[in-house]
Every structure is written in C-alpha cells, then in structure tokens.
Scaffold this active site. Structure first.
Site, mmCIF file in Angstrom:
data_model
loop_
_atom_site.group_PDB
_atom_site.id
_atom_site.type_symbol
_atom_site.label_atom_id
_atom_site.label_comp_id
_atom_site.label_asym_id
_atom_site.label_seq_id
_atom_site.Cartn_x
_atom_site.Cartn_y
_atom_site.Cartn_z
ATOM 1 N NE ARG A 140 -2.338 -1.285 3.264
ATOM 2 C CZ ARG A 140 -2.675 -0.872 4.431
ATOM 3 N NH1 ARG A 140 -3.978 -0.099 4.841
ATOM 4 N NH2 ARG A 140 -2.292 -1.253 5.585
ATOM 5 C CD GLU A 141 4.533 -0.263 -1.777
ATOM 6 O OE1 GLU A 141 3.455 -0.794 -1.921
ATOM 7 O OE2 GLU A 141 5.434 -1.327 -1.687
ATOM 8 C CG HIS A 149 -21.637 11.198 5.361
ATOM 9 N ND1 HIS A 149 -22.911 10.949 5.034
ATOM 10 C CD2 HIS A 149 -21.047 9.956 5.338
ATOM 11 C CE1 HIS A 149 -23.167 9.611 5.028
ATOM 12 N NE2 HIS A 149 -22.090 9.038 5.087
ATOM 13 C CG HIS A 192 -29.368 2.476 8.682
ATOM 14 N ND1 HIS A 192 -29.934 3.768 8.417
ATOM 15 C CD2 HIS A 192 -28.089 2.599 8.158
ATOM 16 C CE1 HIS A 192 -28.895 4.346 7.867
ATOM 17 N NE2 HIS A 192 -27.942 3.842 7.892
HETATM 18 N N1 GLN Z 1 -25.206 0.140 12.545
HETATM 19 C C1 GLN Z 1 -24.170 0.661 11.642
HETATM 20 C C2 GLN Z 1 -23.495 2.040 12.377
HETATM 21 O O1 GLN Z 1 -24.357 2.880 12.912
HETATM 22 C C3 GLN Z 1 -24.642 1.045 10.118
HETATM 23 C C4 GLN Z 1 -23.752 1.634 9.226
HETATM 24 C C5 GLN Z 1 -23.890 1.921 7.972
HETATM 25 O O2 GLN Z 1 -25.360 2.023 7.626
HETATM 26 N N2 GLN Z 1 -23.142 1.954 7.069
HETATM 27 O O3 GLN Z 1 -22.450 1.930 11.981
HETATM 28 ZN ZN ZN Z 2 -25.749 4.159 7.052
#
Ligand code: GLN
Ligand code: ZN
Length: 767
Positions: free
Chosen positions: A15-16, A708, A655
């Site tokens: 992974r250089e 994010h 989710h």
């Molecule tokens: N339960 C996971 C978390 O909270 C869901 C992550 C995801 O949706 N990528 O990290």
């Molecule tokens: Zn998520």
C-alpha cells in the site's frame, strides 16, 4: 495467441501509494517523493508482468487517485472553481488534481471536491466528470504519453489504456441544463486524435479503449455514438491496433453493434457473461481477434484451468489461434495484490490458501493457460495443470466447505419462514401495546464515535498488550458511558454503541464459520482508501450467539429499550469476496439463516427492538434492468428470512444509507421491516418522496441530519425537515434519527447534534 492484462493494481504490494499520498496531504513529504513512489510502483508492475510472460502489458493503468479523474485532467475538463488552485504560485499539476479529488481548504482557499460514485457494480469509486454547456476539451496533461515513454525507457512497449470516448462521457454528469453530454463527443474526439497521434509517433502499436457501457442498457443515440467514435478514430489511424474492452457483463443485445465497430481486438468478460461466448464466436468477423476474459478479475479464486482450456479450445477451433487472445475478465484493480504475502497460518490456512489467487497469481495463471493451450513448455505446464486440478478437486470435496446440515436447512426453507406471523397493520397494534413509544420516537443508527482510543484497545488486544478480560472491561465502561449519556439526553430507543466492532461486516464474518480473512488482501476503494473484504469460502454456520452478550449487557443498564444491532445478509454478501462454486443467492440464504438465529437469540434474551442493517441492498442491483427482478427476489427474501423468526411484538428495524429508491421502492416495502431508517437530510427530504408517492405503509425514520459532515445542525433546522417530512408521510409513521451511524464523528459534535435532535422531536410532539 497473445496474453493481455487490462490493468494491474496500482496501490503497491505494501500500500505504498496510500502511504505516500496521505503523507503528502498531511504535509510531511514533498511532491518529488510522491512522483518517485508512483514511478517505482509502475516499474515494479511492468517488470513483474514482463517476467511473468505477459505479451501485451498496459500503461496508464496507474493513477494517483482515480483513472476517470486522470482523464478529466488530461482532457482539460477542469471545473472553473479550481482555477484558483491552478493559478496559485507553488501549486503543481498534482495539487490541482488532488484538489479536484478531495477539495481544497488551505492557502486561504475553500473549494469543494468533485462528486464520487461507484464504478459500475464494484466497490471502487470514481470521480464523476463535470460537464457544462459549452464544455470544451484540450490536451491538458500528458500523463498517458509520459507513462508510455517511461515504460519505453525500461525496454517495454506498453499498450496505453484509455477510457473510450463514449464511456468517458457517459460516466460524467451534466452540471447545468440545456444540453446532452453525449453531444460533447464532437468536442472530445479531436483530443483523442491528438493523443493517439503523439502515442503513435512514440511507437505505440496497440491502444486499449475501455467501453464497459457496452454491457449496459443503451439508448439509440448512445449506440450511434459508438459508431461515430470508432469510425472516426479508425479513419484517423488505419494502422493502430484498437482493442475494445468490455467487462462486468455480457454484450447481449449490443453484440451486433460491438462486433461491427471498426476495431481489431474485442475483449469480452466470460466470467460475468459466460453465456455470450457462442454468439460472439459465431458472429465475430473473421479479420477480428477475440480476447477471452477467462481469469476472474473481481474475485480471489484460482482459475479452473480445465474449464478455461475447454473455452480456449472451442474458440481456437472456430477462429484460429492467431485470432484469439486470453486475459483476465477485467482490470485486476478489483483483486488484492499478492497472495504470497499471506504467510500467517493463523489468519489464512494453507488449505484455503491453495484455492486462491490474487492479482500477481492471476497474471501467472494467464501465462500458464497460454502454454497449455499451445502445448509450449509441455512438462512444466502439465505439472501446473495437475496442481491446478488437485486444488480444484480438494476445494470441491473439502469438509471445510461443505456442511450437509446447512445445505439441507436451505433446501427445506418454506414460504412462511420468510413471513412474519401477521401483516404490518396487525403487528403495529401489537407493538404499540407492547412498546408504548411516543410519537416521533427518537433513536440513532447504531454506532457511536470510534475514537482513536477505542481503536487502540483493539490493536493492543491483537498485539497481546491487553488481555481479553481487560479489553472487555474497557468496552463495558465505554458502553455504559454511552448508555448513561443517551438516557440523560432522553432518547427513546437506545443503542449500545458498537464499540466492540471493527467493521460492520468483518465483526460478523469473524464469528461465523465459512469466512476467512487475509492480512494484506487490500483492494482500492477510492483514492488512498483501501478495504480488506472478508472471504466467504464455505457453507455458513453460526457456532454461537454473536451480539447477545454486549446487547444484553447494555440492556441490563437501562429500563429504556436497547436496540439490537445486526448486519443483514445482503450487505454481508455484498461487501465480501464470495465463493464462486454456488450461486450468490445460495450463499446469501445461508447468511440469512445465521442472522435469523441471532435475531431469535436476541429476542429470547429480552431485546424487543432489533435492527438489521442493509445499506448494500441497492448497490447489489445488476447492471441490466432485465436482471433486477431475479436479484431483488432472492435478496429481499433473504432479508425476510433473517427478520421473520420473531414474535409480532418484536419490532424489526432496517437501515439503508443510500436512499435513491424510486425504482425499487416496491421491493423496499416488500422487506416488510416495521421501521426503516434512511438517509434524506442532504437532499432536504427529497428522497422521501419515493416513499410518499408509493404510500409506504410501515414506519420511517428519515435522517434529519447529515453525519458525514462535522457541522452541528440546530433544532430549528431539524424541525423544518420533520415538518417537511410530515407533509408527505403521516406523522404517526415518523421516527427521528440521524442519517447514518456516528462512528466517524467526534463525541463533542455528536453530543451537541443529538441534544438538538431530541429537542426537535419534542417540539414536533407538542405542535
Ligand atoms: N449500524 C451501523 C452503524 O451505525 C450502520 C452503518 C451503515 O449504515 N453503513 O455504524
Ligand atoms: Zn448508514
């Protein structure tokens, strides 16, 4: 017969690339060092392929970040906002390039990055070209030419790899209204011509054009663009050998189109699209050469030599050996680099390892296949064939792989195993009685911040400087803190925080039989980010409960509901290397049964709400619409199998973070989760419309803030979003939660944001 490679991993065996780029971004190393590491990796790759006997070796398959971005820079498709970077004194072309990839927040600049998205159905992400109305192109960077020349200096005449003009345009996005990106072809083609002219004058004889869109659904206009493109290029360069590379699927209804294009060599992917072989062999014009994509570029299994040889034989009989090339199915950037680096028997046993091949081994396989097909080096090649046969045999019959009990359990699944006892309307009443949750219930998606400290405990446990008891103690304390804090801010449904988990798939893989891991099996995901997917090699069983201990511990600390947290079968499948000796659906169903048992165990341990995450359901969609239904049928069923072992009073959540569900909303509904939490805040609840239009019947938690970003939203913003949601979804159906898990965030911003979120929910209840 020639062997060719479409592309080789560029991350370096250690992974250089990651290391040098990240230290450059951190300001701890200089520009020249970055270029030097790039040069070293290229040299190593070219020489390795040469030594392994590859006939046609690629160049321009190297990239400091992403090959699509390389093309955007090369063609001068540089969005205006980067002018400031381009003109700033002391900034190199590389700085401009990285600014486009990652944004730029230094030297008084604040410019956002270009968008990133998945490369077809792989886990690789590319930087999306941005096109504007009067988009012009020019030869801005000479990367292709430089790399061709660099290899030449090493005594290797390479085949420059270019993304074909049509695919390049189709990969991009129109950033303003009023034009069609495909119409930019007339501006783009002259740049290809100029590029080819220069490559030719340096001595290039072969050019590879990657046109993966030829395996996707195409409009009439797009099909026409293929004709125009290759006719024009052919006219300009009658003597260059054009290689047209298609991969990730079969040509199907574009077979005639593709075979009619004026190119010399046509590459087809016979791993993803084995069914196209007969038709392509039958129809290919006799002056053309067919490149057979035989060695799987996207998986880690050894090639089955007998099978490949029989394909080569068929093709040679029809077309003659001078019209056949052999190759991996696609670029090898989707495979890890070198299996020889796996030396730890405790991680990957030699029994399993003997069934595998990483990129370097795949290159060697190709040369052996050629020798076998042509009867060259007969003794040595035959020995390799015998070894390959015995590896295939051992894999077919190994008790490590085959477990009759699991196979029977899958066979005996009946419809009701994939159904809750009652429909949602009835379950809802039962759950309301049982759970007594308020309107606009608040919850989170599962993980809380995985601080450096938490991660350091895991590293210490691995190294032995912490023992299991000490490690568990630390995790217990962290979990208790998270529980107390959630109680304090008055969330309704709590989570334990996932502090014990490295990764949402690896954590389960490590506890299930049928999975193994590698130490160095890194694959580029985007830029400097690499992932090390688990490897599913055998039938899957769950020796003991996987999450009950930590979930029950967390539940024992509080009188509020503790949500059990699991990863769903489709996501576990999608983010692993999967066995190729049975259909993916079969493997997925086996995982589903293991998760089902876990769900039931959680229920028996007194957990009343259980979330089964499926963020990868959508990305698993096949490339062609015609194949969607079959995939969705088994994927949704697998989820339902995992979720349906419990009583109606137990509430199942799921989710998903990528929420563009317009075209598959009926399947999302068919999952029949009692509650679904989704990502919606970045689109200002727009993504919720799919659910509204469909009249999605079950409960929904549209994410009210974007995790994010480190930015902390305030309660009024969230109230606004919730009000917006309430105009399209009946408010009795709504939950309140962030967009995704919080593991990448810091505690400070997480705490402030969630306090605001709970406030917002209370304001909604009282309004
Ligand atoms: N339960 C996971 C978390 O909270 C869901 C992550 C995801 O949706 N990528 O990290
Ligand atoms: Zn998520």
């Amino acid at each position: 017969m020639q062997t060719q490679i479409l592309g080789y991993p560029r991350i370096g065996s250690q992974r250089e690339l990651k290391k040098i780029c990240e230290s450059y971004w951190a300001g701890t190393t200089g520009y020249k060092n970055v270029l030097q590491v790039g040069k070293n990796i290229r040299k190593e790759n070219w020489e390795l392929q040469k030594n392994l006997g590859v006939d046609i070796i690629p160049s321009n398959d190297f990239s400091f970040y992403d090959q699509v971005l390389d093309h955007s820079l090369m063609f001068g498709a540089i969005p205006q906002r980067y002018n400031a970077v381009a003109t700033k004194a002391g900034h190199s072309e590389l700085d401009l390039y990285f600014a486009m990839a990652r944004g730029c927040q230094k030297d008084g600049l604040d410019i956002i990055a270009m968008e990133m998205t998945k490369w077809f159905d792989t886990n690789y992400h590319y930087i999306v070209p941005e096109f504007y109305k009067n988009q012009s192109f020019s030869l801005f960077s000479t990367k292709v030419i430089d790399e061709f020349y660099e290899a030449l200096q090493l005594g290797i005449t390479t085949k420059p790899v270019l993304i074909g003009p049509v695919s390049y345009l189709l990969l991009g996005k129109e950033k303003e209204a009023g034009f069609d990106k495909i119409d930019l072809l007339k501006n783009l083609l002259p740049v290809y011509v100029e590029l080819l002219k220069r490559l030719k004058s340096l001595g290039a004889t072969h050019i590879q054009f990657d046109e993966p869109f030829l395996v996707l659904d195409l409009s009439e206009k797009e099909k026409q663009a293929y004709q125009t493109t290759y006719q024009q290029l052919r006219k300009a360069f009658p003597e260059l050998k054009f290689i047209l590379a298609t991969y990730f699927g079969a040509l199907e209804d574009h077979t005639d189109l593709t075979l009619s294009l004026p190119v010399d060599i046509i590459h087809v992917d016979l791993v993803r699209g084995p069914q196209q072989l007969d038709e392509v062999i039958g129809k290919i014009p006799s002056e053309k050469t067919l490149s057979l994509g035989l060695v799987d570029g996207r998986n880690i299994w050894k090639n089955d030599f007998e099978n490949s040889l029989s394909i080569i034989k068929t093709a040679v009989e029809k077309l003659g050996k001078d019209h056949i090339w052999i190759a991996p199915s696609c670029s090898l950037i989707h495979a890890p680099v070198d299996l020889e680096l796996e030396k730890n028997e405790a991680v990957l046993t030699s029994e399993i390892k003997q069934w595998m091949a990483f990129a370097k081994q795949k290159v060697a396989e190709l040369s052996t296949l050629k020798q076998l097909a042509l009867g060259e080096e007969a003794t040595l090649a035959k020995e390799k064939l015998a070894q390959n046969n015995s590896a295939q045999q051992s894999r077919k019959s190994s008790p490590l792989i085959h477990n009759v009990e699991v196979k029977n359990r899958v066979k005996n699944i009946i419809n009701t195993d994939a159904e809750r006892k009652n429909n949602f309307a009835k379950r809802r009443i039962l759950q309301q009685e049982e759970l007594q949750l308020p309107a606009f219930s608040t919850t989170t998606i599962g993980s809380f911040p995985q601080t450096t400290e938490v991660r350091s405990w895991r590293a210490k446990l691995k190294k032995g400087s912490l023992n299991q008891v000490q490690y568990d103690q630390l995790i217990a304390i962290e979990t208790e803190k998270a529980v107390r804090w959630q109680e304090e801010i008055d969330l309704d449904v709590l989570v334990h925080g996932e502090f014990e988990r490295n990764d949402m798939v690896e954590y389960f893989g490590e506890q299930l039989n049928g999975f193994t891991f590698s130490q160095n099996g890194w694959v580029q995901s985007y830029g400097s980010r690499c992932v090390k997917p688990p490897i599913i090699y055998g039938d899957i069983t769950r020796p003991t409960a996987m999450t009950v201990k930590w979930t029950s511990y967390a539940q024992s600390l509080t009188s509020k509901y503790m949500k059990g947290m699991l990863t769903g079968p489709v996501t576990i499948l999608q983010w692993s290397f999967v066995r190729n000796d049975q259909p993916r659906s079969e493997t997925c169903t086996q995982i589903a049964l293991a998760i089902r048992d876990e769900v039931v165990d959680l229920e028996n341990a007194g957990i009343k709400i259980i979330q089964i995450d499926e963020p990868a359901i959508r990305e698993g969609l096949p490339l062609r619409k015609a194949d969607w239904k079959a995939y969705l049928d088994w994927a949704i069923k697998a989820f339902r199998i995992s979720a349906s072992g419990v009583k109606d009073t137990t509430q199942i959540h799921t989710h998903m973070c990528y929420s563009e569900f317009n075209d598959i909303i009926d399947s999302i509904a068919a999952m029949d989760a009692d509650v679904i939490t989704i990502e919606t805040s970045r689109s200002q609840m727009e993504l919720l419309n799919a659910f509204a239009d469909f009249k999605y019947p079950n409960e929904i938690g549209p994410g009210v803030y974007d995790i994010h970003s480190p930015r902390v939203p305030n309660k009024d913003e969230m109230v606004d979003l919730l009000k917006k949601a309430a105009t399209v979804i009946p408010k009795e159906q709504l939950w309140v939660n962030p967009d995704c898990g919080l593991k990448t965030r810091g505690w400070d911003e997480t705490k402030r944001a969630l306090i605001e979120m709970v406030e917002a929910a209370k304001m909604m209840r009282n309004s």
